[in-house]
Write a protein that holds these residues in place. Sequence first.
Motif, PDB file in Angstrom:
ATOM      1  N   ALA A 150       0.818  -1.222   0.000  1.00  0.00           N
ATOM      2  CA  ALA A 150       0.000   0.000   0.000  1.00  0.00           C
ATOM      3  C   ALA A 150       0.848   1.267   0.000  1.00  0.00           C
ATOM      4  N   ASN A 151       1.990   1.243   0.689  1.00  0.00           N
ATOM      5  CA  ASN A 151       2.820   2.453   0.779  1.00  0.00           C
ATOM      6  C   ASN A 151       3.554   2.771  -0.527  1.00  0.00           C
ATOM      7  N   TYR A 152       3.433   1.929  -1.546  1.00  0.00           N
ATOM      8  CA  TYR A 152       4.062   2.192  -2.846  1.00  0.00           C
ATOM      9  C   TYR A 152       3.241   3.170  -3.687  1.00  0.00           C
ATOM     10  N   PHE A 153       1.954   3.377  -3.311  1.00  0.00           N
ATOM     11  CA  PHE A 153       1.058   4.167  -4.151  1.00  0.00           C
ATOM     12  C   PHE A 153       1.168   5.658  -3.870  1.00  0.00           C
ATOM     13  N   GLU A 154       2.342   6.143  -4.123  1.00  0.00           N
ATOM     14  CA  GLU A 154       2.709   7.544  -3.944  1.00  0.00           C
ATOM     15  C   GLU A 154       3.494   7.859  -5.209  1.00  0.00           C
ATOM     16  N   PRO A 155       3.285   9.045  -5.805  1.00  0.00           N
ATOM     17  CA  PRO A 155       3.860   9.333  -7.130  1.00  0.00           C
ATOM     18  C   PRO A 155       5.312   8.915  -7.343  1.00  0.00           C
ATOM     19  N   ARG A 156       6.223   9.373  -6.484  1.00  0.00           N
ATOM     20  CA  ARG A 156       7.661   9.073  -6.674  1.00  0.00           C
ATOM     21  C   ARG A 156       7.923   7.571  -6.687  1.00  0.00           C
ATOM     22  N   THR A 157       7.313   6.844  -5.743  1.00  0.00           N
ATOM     23  CA  THR A 157       7.553   5.402  -5.624  1.00  0.00           C
ATOM     24  C   THR A 157       7.018   4.667  -6.845  1.00  0.00           C
ATOM     25  N   LEU A 158       5.802   5.019  -7.279  1.00  0.00           N
ATOM     26  CA  LEU A 158       5.222   4.359  -8.457  1.00  0.00           C
ATOM     27  C   LEU A 158       6.074   4.602  -9.695  1.00  0.00           C
ATOM     28  N   ILE A 159       6.569   5.814  -9.856  1.00  0.00           N
ATOM     29  CA  ILE A 159       7.413   6.124 -11.019  1.00  0.00           C
ATOM     30  C   ILE A 159       8.694   5.298 -10.973  1.00  0.00           C
ATOM     31  N   THR A 160       9.292   5.165  -9.790  1.00  0.00           N
ATOM     32  CA  THR A 160      10.502   4.352  -9.638  1.00  0.00           C
ATOM     33  C   THR A 160      10.220   2.891  -9.996  1.00  0.00           C
ATOM     34  N   VAL A 161       9.108   2.354  -9.504  1.00  0.00           N
ATOM     35  CA  VAL A 161       8.730   0.967  -9.791  1.00  0.00           C
ATOM     36  C   VAL A 161       8.536   0.778 -11.299  1.00  0.00           C
TER      37      VAL A 161
END
Length: 171
Positions: A150-161
């Motif tokens: 759930a904590n991945y759903f933040e703009p920077r993290t999603l873009i990195t993924v």
Amino acid sequence: QTVGYQMYCELLAEAVKRLKNEPVEAIPTAVIDLGFATYIPKNYIPINRQRMDAYRKIAVAKGNEDLKQIEGELADVYGPVPDEVKLLLELAELRIKASKLDIKSIVACGQDLVFSFAKELDKKVETLFSKVSGKIRIPEPKTAYLRLPANYFEPRTLITVLRKILGKEKQ
């Protein structure tokens, strides 16, 4: 109906390539909806028509070189590029990469990133998702669900993924 000068030049260049039987690079059409809004702030480009023109240029960009040129032009005309616009350019970069991999869309849905492909999935899927930890489900031949924390759903993290999944673009 009027056509802007840049659009006219693009159409002309495309027509010349067709006449010479050279490959015509299509405008990337993948859709990326990660659940957050991206925009060009009015205080950065105050005039609507100029703001719409910037959106259009980003939408028809065909590669990283185009995006770098657009970012440079924006910085020259309007000053340092704000984070909101950088985010818009990064999403455009992901859209271009996704299109090259025959991905029609990437949509955030609950705790999943849902990938829709133009063709049925094959072994490519394993290599595509091998660089990220997350559970993959393939309910239909052209759809893959990537379950993320759930904590991945933040703009920077999603873009990195997504950068990890879609890979570096060859320069």
